[in-house]
Motif scaffolding. Structure first.
Motif, PDB file in Angstrom:
ATOM      1  N   TYR A 232       4.803   1.939  -9.278  1.00 44.06           N
ATOM      2  CA  TYR A 232       4.132   2.249 -10.809  1.00 44.06           C
ATOM      3  C   TYR A 232       4.627   3.150 -11.407  1.00 44.06           C
ATOM      4  O   TYR A 232       4.636   3.432 -12.518  1.00 44.06           O
ATOM      5  N   ALA A 233       4.684   4.529 -10.531  1.00 44.28           N
ATOM      6  CA  ALA A 233       5.177   5.604 -11.291  1.00 44.28           C
ATOM      7  C   ALA A 233       6.658   5.587 -11.961  1.00 44.28           C
ATOM      8  O   ALA A 233       6.974   6.049 -12.995  1.00 44.28           O
TER       9      ALA A 233
ATOM     10  N   THR B  14       6.276   3.312 -14.967  1.00 47.71           N
ATOM     11  CA  THR B  14       5.706   4.174 -16.100  1.00 47.71           C
ATOM     12  C   THR B  14       6.711   5.212 -16.595  1.00 47.71           C
ATOM     13  O   THR B  14       6.710   5.480 -17.940  1.00 47.71           O
TER      14      THR B  14
ATOM     15  N   LEU C 185       3.196   2.826 -22.791  1.00 46.68           N
ATOM     16  CA  LEU C 185       2.509   3.693 -21.821  1.00 46.68           C
ATOM     17  C   LEU C 185       0.788   2.990 -21.546  1.00 46.68           C
ATOM     18  O   LEU C 185       0.402   3.127 -20.752  1.00 46.68           O
TER      19      LEU C 185
ATOM     20  N   TRP D  63       0.786  -1.193  -0.023  1.00 52.82           N
ATOM     21  CA  TRP D  63       0.025   0.095  -0.011  1.00 52.82           C
ATOM     22  C   TRP D  63       0.801   1.259  -0.121  1.00 52.82           C
ATOM     23  O   TRP D  63       0.603   2.386  -0.575  1.00 52.82           O
ATOM     24  N   SER D  64       1.822   1.272   0.771  1.00 58.20           N
ATOM     25  CA  SER D  64       2.773   2.406   0.780  1.00 58.20           C
ATOM     26  C   SER D  64       3.696   2.603  -0.421  1.00 58.20           C
ATOM     27  O   SER D  64       3.961   3.713  -0.866  1.00 58.20           O
ATOM     28  N   LEU D  65       4.246   1.456  -0.982  1.00 57.72           N
ATOM     29  CA  LEU D  65       5.176   1.703  -2.008  1.00 57.72           C
ATOM     30  C   LEU D  65       4.683   1.411  -3.289  1.00 57.72           C
ATOM     31  O   LEU D  65       5.306   1.933  -4.079  1.00 57.72           O
ATOM     32  N   PHE D  66       3.588   0.709  -3.536  1.00 61.85           N
ATOM     33  CA  PHE D  66       3.217   0.416  -4.899  1.00 61.85           C
ATOM     34  C   PHE D  66       3.252   1.667  -5.822  1.00 61.85           C
ATOM     35  O   PHE D  66       3.704   1.658  -6.844  1.00 61.85           O
ATOM     36  N   PRO D  67       2.369   2.549  -5.518  1.00 65.49           N
ATOM     37  CA  PRO D  67       2.135   3.719  -6.153  1.00 65.49           C
ATOM     38  C   PRO D  67       3.400   4.333  -6.763  1.00 65.49           C
ATOM     39  O   PRO D  67       3.609   4.832  -7.968  1.00 65.49           O
ATOM     40  N   PHE D  68       4.237   4.279  -5.901  1.00 71.02           N
ATOM     41  CA  PHE D  68       5.766   4.860  -6.307  1.00 71.02           C
ATOM     42  C   PHE D  68       6.218   3.819  -7.237  1.00 71.02           C
ATOM     43  O   PHE D  68       7.055   4.414  -8.455  1.00 71.02           O
TER      44      PHE D  68
ATOM     45  N   SER E  56       7.908  13.603 -11.827  1.00 71.50           N
ATOM     46  CA  SER E  56       7.451  12.996 -10.231  1.00 71.50           C
ATOM     47  C   SER E  56       8.538  12.186  -9.656  1.00 71.50           C
ATOM     48  O   SER E  56       8.714  12.398  -8.206  1.00 71.50           O
TER      49      SER E  56
ATOM     50  N   VAL F  91      -1.056  -1.840 -19.347  1.00 69.49           N
ATOM     51  CA  VAL F  91      -0.645  -1.920 -18.035  1.00 69.49           C
ATOM     52  C   VAL F  91       0.575  -3.165 -17.846  1.00 69.49           C
ATOM     53  O   VAL F  91       0.245  -4.314 -18.101  1.00 69.49           O
TER      54      VAL F  91
ATOM     55  N   PRO G  84       4.682   7.561   1.659  1.00 79.06           N
ATOM     56  CA  PRO G  84       3.467   8.441   1.051  1.00 79.06           C
ATOM     57  C   PRO G  84       3.467   9.999   1.765  1.00 79.06           C
ATOM     58  O   PRO G  84       2.860  10.828   0.959  1.00 79.06           O
TER      59      PRO G  84
ATOM     60  N   TYR H 195       3.720  -4.331 -14.878  1.00 86.04           N
ATOM     61  CA  TYR H 195       4.235  -3.953 -13.689  1.00 86.04           C
ATOM     62  C   TYR H 195       5.899  -3.966 -13.504  1.00 86.04           C
ATOM     63  O   TYR H 195       6.402  -3.852 -12.517  1.00 86.04           O
TER      64      TYR H 195
ATOM     65  N   MET I 193       5.316  11.305 -15.110  1.00 87.16           N
ATOM     66  CA  MET I 193       5.901  10.222 -13.972  1.00 87.16           C
ATOM     67  C   MET I 193       7.388  10.569 -13.927  1.00 87.16           C
ATOM     68  O   MET I 193       7.920  10.563 -12.735  1.00 87.16           O
TER      69      MET I 193
ATOM     70  N   TRP J 116       1.868  11.358 -20.071  1.00 85.64           N
ATOM     71  CA  TRP J 116       1.971  10.700 -18.548  1.00 85.64           C
ATOM     72  C   TRP J 116       3.231  10.230 -18.383  1.00 85.64           C
ATOM     73  O   TRP J 116       3.930  10.284 -17.205  1.00 85.64           O
TER      74      TRP J 116
ATOM     75  N   MET K  68      -2.904   6.266 -12.308  1.00 85.35           N
ATOM     76  CA  MET K  68      -3.481   4.923 -11.761  1.00 85.35           C
ATOM     77  C   MET K  68      -5.038   4.628 -12.086  1.00 85.35           C
ATOM     78  O   MET K  68      -5.536   3.574 -12.322  1.00 85.35           O
TER      79      MET K  68
ATOM     80  N   TRP L 252      -4.502   8.042   1.483  1.00 90.78           N
ATOM     81  CA  TRP L 252      -2.891   7.330   1.058  1.00 90.78           C
ATOM     82  C   TRP L 252      -1.869   8.406   1.839  1.00 90.78           C
ATOM     83  O   TRP L 252      -0.904   7.613   2.363  1.00 90.78           O
TER      84      TRP L 252
END
Lengths: 275, 301
Positions: A27-28, A31, A39, A20-25, A246, A42, B117, A44, A243, A239, B132, B173
């Motif tokens: 994924y960025a 990407t 792009l 939960w904490s690390l996945f979004p980063f 980011s 999807v 986060p 991983y 990313m 995107w 996402m 989050w």
């Protein structure tokens, strides 16, 4: 058997927290290294590591300049908040005087101001000083966000220093200024690192003032630059470049967090729990 | 002693000066502008118009902030956002704190990972999630379609009744780590003896949590919730990036800035900002009043 099931459930909880904490980063990051039509599927893990998006951010956008602006603003804000904070903490933490509690309460009240509630007055002030559309204007306005907690946390730590330190200095005939700089500041260093880091993060991440008080792309700080990256139309946002930008600005923060997590937590909790 | 007090005043002066300049003066100016018809194009010439920005009747029609349904919608949105996101992040933060309070190998690293986060700029986290949650190419739709949860892609950020949920998700989050670490600090200060006694008495883990842990960390929990509510009431960044000026998610801060900057109505926008300030001030006052009986406030050191 039950103990084993309990352990498995606990491990699953830890894994879920990490994901939960690390996945979004993550994924960025994936990407950011994709190009073209990659792009739009999807995956991983990238099939190839293309640096194109990173190059585009620095070539087609003034992103290097934006990073320099953010770094300059953050450095100024950290230096000024620490100087102001240490000075005030000496008065509030080492000297008994009437109205001390009231002063602390007023300082805390400033940290509760909604940013939008000072927007028009701040705009006027910044324009009057001739630093509209200038990172200096942002550095000045960020002091509203960083000095209150800097003063609070440093006062807490300053008050906890033993009285003997100052008595020894007084015997040597040192005035308040020498006492502060030579005797009290060195043991305060860990607390200054903690509050300095928090001030850095606040300045590096701030958006509303930066959006309102800068006008041209080359004066922007990083958050505004990233928020305003746009494509030919709303449906064609680049995107990959977003990313890449980011990830680039987040990496230093993640490094700071990994290295200084104990200090950061100490600063956060001293500011909130004791307050 | 007298010289020390004089020195104290000198050492306090710089902070007082700076806070007056960047906080006190601009706030006073905003309150004043709220009673004028100032506009951004010409900030130097304006007229005092009393409460007309707030409420007035022109030709039998009520106008002003208090008569604007968009404003009340922004108020309602802000309240919904605050309640939903603070409630969720409190529950999740407490769960994370309870896990991190157990000793296990690699705990330091997990605690650092939880902070990630929180350290990521809000703008960046909003853009990560916007990507996402993208309706055509987003991984959330991809995953849910593959798992058979969805039969067709969902426009998470455009769908009227989902936009607010998406905004809350992204905020949760980002801010759960703050909650988790404050609560973890509180958990680590709990006396071990009580727990050993409770265990000897055969109290179940669930019972120990509700009769011991929760009451003991209550003060820290309340402070953390109040801090987060104060932040949530002022929410701007995450909504600005995710859903821009969509009236379904427009917060009080978004409304006020739109009036101030986009519509250039400094008078009207300042009135809205003043109301937001009053809401926050009211919330703090209510908290302090409720808290007064329990412990002294401001005597932190």
């Amino acid at each position: 058997m039950r103990a084993l099931a309990g352990r498995a459930a606990f491990a699953a909880a830890v894994a879920a927290i990490l994901l939960w904490s690390l996945f979004p980063f993550h994924y960025a990051l994936v990407t950011a290294f994709k190009t073209g039509s990659e792009l739009f599927t999807v995956t991983y893990w990238p099939a190839h590591w293309h640096p194109d998006n990173f190059q585009a951010a620095f070539r087609d956008l003034p992103f290097g300049r934006n990073i320099a602006n953010s770094a300059g603003v953050a450095a100024l804000v950290v230096a000024a908040s620490l100087a102001l904070g240490v000075s005030a903490a000496y008065a509030l933490g080492r000297v008994r005087f009437r109205g001390r509690g009231a002063v602390l309460a007023v300082v805390l009240a400033f940290s509760m101001f909604p940013q939008v509630a000072v927007l028009s007055g701040m705009f006027e002030l910044i324009r009057a000083l001739g630093i509209y559309n200038n990172p200096l204007g942002l550095a000045l306005s960020y002091l509203l966000l960083t000095t209150p907690f800097t003063v609070w946390v440093l006062t807490t730590f300053m008050a906890a220093l033993p009285a003997e330190l100052e008595e020894a200095a007084a015997v040597d005939g040192a005035g308040p200024w020498r006492t502060l700089v030579d005797i009290l500041v060195p043991p305060l260093a860990p607390a200054m690192v903690a509050t300095g880091l928090l001030a850095f993060i606040v300045a590096w991440n701030e958006f509303l003032f930066a959006l309102t008080f800068t006008l041209t792309d080359d004066q922007r700080t990083v958050p505004v630059a990233i928020a305003l990256i746009s494509g030919a139309s709303a449906h064609e946002l680049p995107w990959g470049v977003i990313m890449a930008a980011s990830v680039t600005v987040t990496l230093p923060l993640i490094a700071l967090v990994l290295v200084f997590q104990r200090r950061i937590v100490a600063g956060l909790t001293a500011g909130a729990v004791k307050g | 002693m007298e010289s020390r007090r004089r020195a104290a005043v000198l050492f306090l002066a710089p902070v007082a000066l700076v806070l007056a300049a960047v906080g006190g003066w601009p706030l006073a100016k905003t309150v004043w502008f709220g009673f004028t018809d100032a506009d951004l194009a010409n900030l130097n010439s304006y007229a005092f118009i009393g409460f007309e920005n707030y409420y007035t009747v022109i030709d039998g029609v009520a106008v002003g902030l208090l008569a604007d349904p968009e404003w009340w919608r922004a108020v309602a949105n802000t309240v919904v956002f605050t309640v939903a996101s603070v409630a969720l992040e409190t529950v999740l933060g407490l769960a994370v704190a309870l896990v991190l309070n157990q000793p296990f190998p690699g705990r330091g690293l997990v605690r650092a990972a939880v902070l990630v986060p929180w350290a990521i700029p809000t703008i960046v986290s909003a853009r990560l999630w916007a990507w996402m949650l993208h309706d055509q190419f987003g991984m959330v739709n991809d995953l849910l379609l593959a798992a058979g949860v969805l039969s067709q892609p969902v426009a998470w950020l455009a769908e009227p009744h989902l936009a607010m949920a998406a905004v809350v998700l992204v905020d949760v989050w980002k801010t759960t780590p703050f909650m988790a670490l404050l609560l973890l600090a509180a958990l680590q200060m709990l006396p071990r003896e009580c727990y050993e006694a409770a265990r000897v008495d055969g109290a179940s883990a669930m019972r120990r949590f509700f009769t011991l842990t929760l009451p003991l960390i209550r003060p820290a929990l309340v402070v953390a919730v109040v801090f987060r509510c104060l932040d949530a009431l002022k929410v701007f960044d995450v909504i600005y990036v995710l859903t821009a000026n969509n009236p379904r998610t427009m917060s009080m801060s978004i409304y006020a800035r739109q009036a101030l900057v986009e519509f250039q109505e400094v008078g009207y926008g300042s009135a809205a900002s003043t109301l937001l300030f009053l809401v926050v001030a009211l919330f703090i006052t209510a908290y302090l009043m409720l808290n007064r009986g329990r412990r002294g406030v401001g005597a932190a050191t």
